[in-house]
Design an enzyme around this catalytic site. Sequence first.
Site, short mmCIF file in Angstrom:
data_model
loop_
_atom_site.label_atom_id
_atom_site.label_comp_id
_atom_site.label_asym_id
_atom_site.label_seq_id
_atom_site.Cartn_x
_atom_site.Cartn_y
_atom_site.Cartn_z
CB CYS A 168 37.50 70.79 68.36
SG CYS A 168 38.55 72.15 68.89
CG LEU A 169 37.73 70.41 74.67
CD1 LEU A 169 38.86 70.60 75.69
CD2 LEU A 169 36.49 69.84 75.36
N GLY A 186 43.38 66.83 74.59
CA GLY A 186 44.40 67.77 74.14
C GLY A 186 43.89 69.18 74.28
CG HIS A 211 42.77 68.54 67.16
ND1 HIS A 211 41.52 68.20 66.71
CD2 HIS A 211 42.58 69.61 67.99
CE1 HIS A 211 40.62 69.03 67.23
NE2 HIS A 211 41.24 69.88 68.02
CD GLU A 212 45.28 69.84 70.92
OE1 GLU A 212 45.06 71.06 71.00
OE2 GLU A 212 44.36 69.00 70.99
CG HIS A 220 43.62 74.12 68.36
ND1 HIS A 220 42.48 74.87 68.13
CD2 HIS A 220 43.17 72.93 68.80
CE1 HIS A 220 41.41 74.15 68.43
NE2 HIS A 220 41.80 72.95 68.83
CD GLN A 247 41.65 74.05 72.13
OE1 GLN A 247 42.60 73.32 72.37
NE2 GLN A 247 40.41 73.59 72.00
#
Length: 149
Positions: A90-91, A48, A132-133, A136, A53
Site C-alpha cells: 500500500c502506498l 489504486g 483494497h480501495e 481505505h 490517501q
Amino acid sequence: MRETEVKIRTLPDPVLREKSKSVTKITDAHRGLLSKMARIMYDASGIGLAAPQIGINECLCVADIGNGLYKLINPRILKSEGVQEIEEGCLSVPGVSVKVKRAKKVLIEAQDEFGNFITIDAEGLLARVFQHEIDHIQGRLIVDYVRSK
Ligand code: ZN
C-alpha cells in the site's frame, strides 16, 4: 504546481483512519480530484488510490491494473465470491507487505464521474484492488489483516 508535490499520506496519519463521507452531489471539483488522483497514482506507480490517501475523506477512488482507468464515486460491494490470499502492499504503508485474504470475485456498484450508476464484475487482481480501495474509504488498512500469533 506539480502534482508530484501532493504528498501521499502514510501511517500514522489519522486521516487514513477516518470513515469517508459519501458524495451526494458530484461536481467539477470531484471530477478534478479524480483526475488528480489518477495522476498521483501513475506517478507513484500504484494500481489504486483512494481519496483519504491524499487527505480527503470522501468516497472516491481510482484504479488501473493496466487495462484502463477506473474513476469511482461511492463504490460498494454488492456481491463477493471465493477467496484469494496474496501479499499486498500500500502506498500509505511504505515498505510493508501483508498477506491479505480477500474475495476472488466481486460485483461493484459505483457512480462514474458524471453520476451514472455503474456495476463492474471484477476478479483476481482487479477485484483485490477494489476491495483494497473500499477498505481505505472505510478507514481500514492492510496492517489490520496481520494475524496475531
Ligand atoms: Zn492502499
